[in-house]
Design a protein around this motif. Structure first.
Motif, PDB file in Angstrom:
ATOM      1  N   VAL A  37      39.723-108.856  42.238  1.00  0.00           N
ATOM      2  CA  VAL A  37      38.864-109.941  42.564  1.00  0.00           C
ATOM      3  C   VAL A  37      39.685-111.427  42.967  1.00  0.00           C
ATOM      4  O   VAL A  37      40.602-111.566  42.063  1.00  0.00           O
ATOM      5  CB  VAL A  37      37.835-110.116  41.904  1.00  0.00           C
ATOM      6  N   GLY A  38      39.235-112.197  43.666  1.00  0.00           N
ATOM      7  CA  GLY A  38      39.933-113.579  43.731  1.00  0.00           C
ATOM      8  C   GLY A  38      40.827-113.923  45.010  1.00  0.00           C
ATOM      9  O   GLY A  38      41.183-114.937  45.528  1.00  0.00           O
ATOM     10  N   ASN A  43      45.432-114.315  43.193  1.00  0.00           N
ATOM     11  CA  ASN A  43      46.367-113.479  42.801  1.00  0.00           C
ATOM     12  C   ASN A  43      47.720-113.485  43.148  1.00  0.00           C
ATOM     13  O   ASN A  43      48.780-113.111  42.179  1.00  0.00           O
ATOM     14  CB  ASN A  43      45.814-111.893  43.191  1.00  0.00           C
ATOM     15  N   THR A  44      48.052-113.776  44.391  1.00  0.00           N
ATOM     16  CA  THR A  44      49.445-113.766  45.043  1.00  0.00           C
ATOM     17  C   THR A  44      49.804-115.094  45.868  1.00  0.00           C
ATOM     18  O   THR A  44      50.951-114.852  46.373  1.00  0.00           O
ATOM     19  CB  THR A  44      49.822-112.506  45.536  1.00  0.00           C
ATOM     20  N   GLY A  45      48.924-116.105  45.800  1.00  0.00           N
ATOM     21  CA  GLY A  45      49.431-117.002  46.472  1.00  0.00           C
ATOM     22  C   GLY A  45      49.356-118.308  45.564  1.00  0.00           C
ATOM     23  O   GLY A  45      50.327-118.611  45.162  1.00  0.00           O
ATOM     24  N   CYS A  46      48.309-119.194  45.952  1.00  0.00           N
ATOM     25  CA  CYS A  46      48.321-120.646  45.488  1.00  0.00           C
ATOM     26  C   CYS A  46      48.600-120.632  44.060  1.00  0.00           C
ATOM     27  O   CYS A  46      49.649-121.381  43.160  1.00  0.00           O
ATOM     28  CB  CYS A  46      47.279-121.418  45.913  1.00  0.00           C
ATOM     29  N   THR A  47      47.873-120.117  43.310  1.00  0.00           N
ATOM     30  CA  THR A  47      47.628-120.057  41.605  1.00  0.00           C
ATOM     31  C   THR A  47      49.042-119.619  41.154  1.00  0.00           C
ATOM     32  O   THR A  47      49.664-120.412  40.296  1.00  0.00           O
ATOM     33  CB  THR A  47      46.528-119.110  41.219  1.00  0.00           C
ATOM     34  N   SER A  94      41.146-116.797  35.991  1.00  0.00           N
ATOM     35  CA  SER A  94      40.341-117.151  37.133  1.00  0.00           C
ATOM     36  C   SER A  94      39.766-115.893  37.496  1.00  0.00           C
ATOM     37  O   SER A  94      38.490-115.742  37.647  1.00  0.00           O
ATOM     38  CB  SER A  94      41.493-117.544  38.345  1.00  0.00           C
ATOM     39  N   VAL A  95      40.542-114.727  37.358  1.00  0.00           N
ATOM     40  CA  VAL A  95      40.019-113.173  37.846  1.00  0.00           C
ATOM     41  C   VAL A  95      38.878-112.811  36.703  1.00  0.00           C
ATOM     42  O   VAL A  95      37.647-112.502  37.460  1.00  0.00           O
ATOM     43  CB  VAL A  95      41.062-112.373  37.730  1.00  0.00           C
ATOM     44  N   ASN A  96      39.047-113.175  35.398  1.00  0.00           N
ATOM     45  CA  ASN A  96      38.087-112.877  34.681  1.00  0.00           C
ATOM     46  C   ASN A  96      36.485-113.604  34.953  1.00  0.00           C
ATOM     47  O   ASN A  96      35.584-113.327  34.486  1.00  0.00           O
ATOM     48  CB  ASN A  96      38.454-113.005  33.213  1.00  0.00           C
ATOM     49  N   GLY A  97      36.937-114.959  35.024  1.00  0.00           N
ATOM     50  CA  GLY A  97      35.645-115.664  35.331  1.00  0.00           C
ATOM     51  C   GLY A  97      35.098-115.363  36.617  1.00  0.00           C
ATOM     52  O   GLY A  97      33.939-115.439  36.755  1.00  0.00           O
ATOM     53  N   ILE A  98      35.753-114.990  37.727  1.00  0.00           N
ATOM     54  CA  ILE A  98      34.984-114.592  39.011  1.00  0.00           C
ATOM     55  C   ILE A  98      34.286-113.395  38.807  1.00  0.00           C
ATOM     56  O   ILE A  98      33.105-113.115  39.045  1.00  0.00           O
ATOM     57  CB  ILE A  98      35.949-114.250  40.039  1.00  0.00           C
TER      58      ILE A  98
END
Length: 452
Positions: A37-38, A43-47, A94-98
């Motif tokens: 998720v995200g 996952n593979t871009g901005c962050t 971020s993934v865990n939050g989503i």
């Protein structure tokens, strides 16, 4: 057949906030995600990439510390395992939050798997069928890998983030945004980097002097460029990657240990079995949408990279806002309302909004220009970061129509110019503003006072 009020394919920067908004409006929502998720950004871009850029900046600071009177004992070294671990921790947060947000909302059901269309309003996921009167497609895009590279050992923007050892020599095919960002940061980490570009100019959408200045910045870091090359071919040879190319009617070869393909992006629409629907696409496989992100099939929307209307996180999020406004807020937002803005996150960064000078001239517009080199700005000199310039374009109606801010803080500064453009206010409002001293921004009124 499982029935919901809405189905969302993809949990990217449009799909995720849309799920929460639809649920808040009382709708039952199934959000379908084949991966983590995200979406790309998380996952593979901005962050992850901006986490790497931050680490690369620390390397630059260490390598240039003596220029600022700071003596560091020993040699700075980049530990890619630790850099990656820091990145992974940020992404996981971020993934865990989503994921928790989805799990805690009784109106939202997360379905893991690849969605394919059975008909306009029916999807199949893991052998089960789902239907809704509202379907939102937020499937993103992926790196373009031409056929001639598929039998070669290559990296994409995704797989390069999984490396734990620094490449000895990173070859990059593609001198645009992704290639330039990875090129600079891996050079700062300690890899030798060569960027190969077919065109004579890197990042062709920018003005020539902008592209030249960016090239000069990266060359100052030690990145090597091979531009205006033709007949590029790659092959694995003796544990290395060998790139052959033609330049100035002569054949050349360059070898490296790793190859990054940064040639372009493809929408993931080919994975949806759209042939089973009436949804229309263009020749590049982007889904055709109206000003409210709705396809030609009523109730089916395409958001984010897959509609070809932006290809940025902020435009994807705005697509969510547009679709939500269409459904709940009297259609107050439209795709055509937004002014294009984006950045190139090298160091120093490029902030861009509206037209380039080249675009304005091609349209035959009467344009006045404010131009100032960063080396003329006191705060940039004090920071020891004098590379780049700022350019603001004003039309004959006193409206700002574009800006390029290449230099320290450029990615942040450009938002203030965007706000002026969105409001439709005359450039004189910014020219006559008393700006905080000492900042880079304080010279913008000075530059606007000397339009040419």
């Amino acid at each position: 057949m499982k029935k919901f009020d809405a189905l969302i394919i993809g949990s990217g920067q449009a799909g995720t906030p849309l799920a929460f908004r639809l649920a808040a409006e009382g709708m039952t929502v199934a959000i379908i995600e084949k991966g983590t998720v995200g979406g790309t950004c998380v996952n593979t871009g901005c962050t992850p990439t901006k986490a790497y850029v931050a680490s690369a900046r620390r390397m630059w600071d260490a390598q240039h510390s003596e220029e600022f009177g700071v003596i560091l004992k020993g040699e700075a070294q980049a530990d890619l395992k630790k850099i990656k671990a820091r990145k992974d921790q940020i992404v996981a947060g971020s993934v865990n939050g989503i994921s928790k947000g989805f799990a805690d909302d009784p109106k939202i059901t997360l379905v893991k798997g690849q969605a394919v269309f059975v008909s306009d309003y029916v999807l199949r996921v893991n052998e089960e069928e789902y239907t809704a009167s509202k379907i939102f497609i937020n499937t993103g895009a992926r790196a373009l890998v031409p056929e001639e590279y598929k039998n070669v050992s290559y990296l994409t923007n995704e797989s390069i983030l999984e490396l734990t050892e620094l490449p000895e020599h990173l070859l990059i095919i593609g001198g645009s945004y992704i290639g330039l960002e990875f090129g600079q940061l891996f050079r700062r980490f300690g890899s030798k980097v060569t960027i190969i570009e077919r065109s004579n100019q890197i990042i062709n959408r920018e003005d020539e002097d902008t592209s030249n200045a960016i090239r000069e910045i990266l060359e100052g870091d030690g990145v090597k460029f091979l531009t205006n090359v033709q007949n590029i071919a790659a092959k694995d040879k003796a544990g290395k990657i060998e790139i052959s190319y033609e330049k100035d009617q002569k054949d050349h070869i360059v070898s490296g240990t790793h190859l990054l393909l940064a040639i372009g992006r493809l929408p993931n629409t080919d994975q949806l079995n759209l042939e089973a629907t009436n949804i229309e696409r263009d020749k590049r496989n982007y889904m055709l949408v109206n000003d409210y992100c709705e396809t030609n099939v009523k109730g089916v929307f395409a958001l984010g990279d897959c509609n070809g209307k932006g290809a940025f996180t902020h435009t994807s999020y705005n697509d969510f806002e547009v679709a939500a406004s269409f459904l709940f807020d009297q259609k107050k937002r439209k795709i055509s309302d937004r002014i294009l803005t984006y950045g190139l996150f090298i160091d120093p960064p490029l902030g861009r909004v509206g037209m380039t000078k080249k675009e304005a001239m091609e349209k035959g517009l009467k344009v006045r220009e404010a131009y100032l080199e960063m080396s003329k700005i006191g705060r940039a000199v004090e920071k020891g970061e004098t590379q780049g310039f700022l350019r603001i374009l004003v039309d004959d109606k006193d409206q700002v129509i574009g800006a390029s801010v290449l230099g320290v803080g450029g990615d942040e500064i450009v938002s203030g110019i965007l706000n002026l453009m969105v409001s439709g206010t005359s450039y004189t409002a910014l020219r006559d503003t008393v700006v905080l001293h000492p900042t880079v921004s304080e010279l913008i009124p000075t530059a606007l006072g000397k339009l040419k």
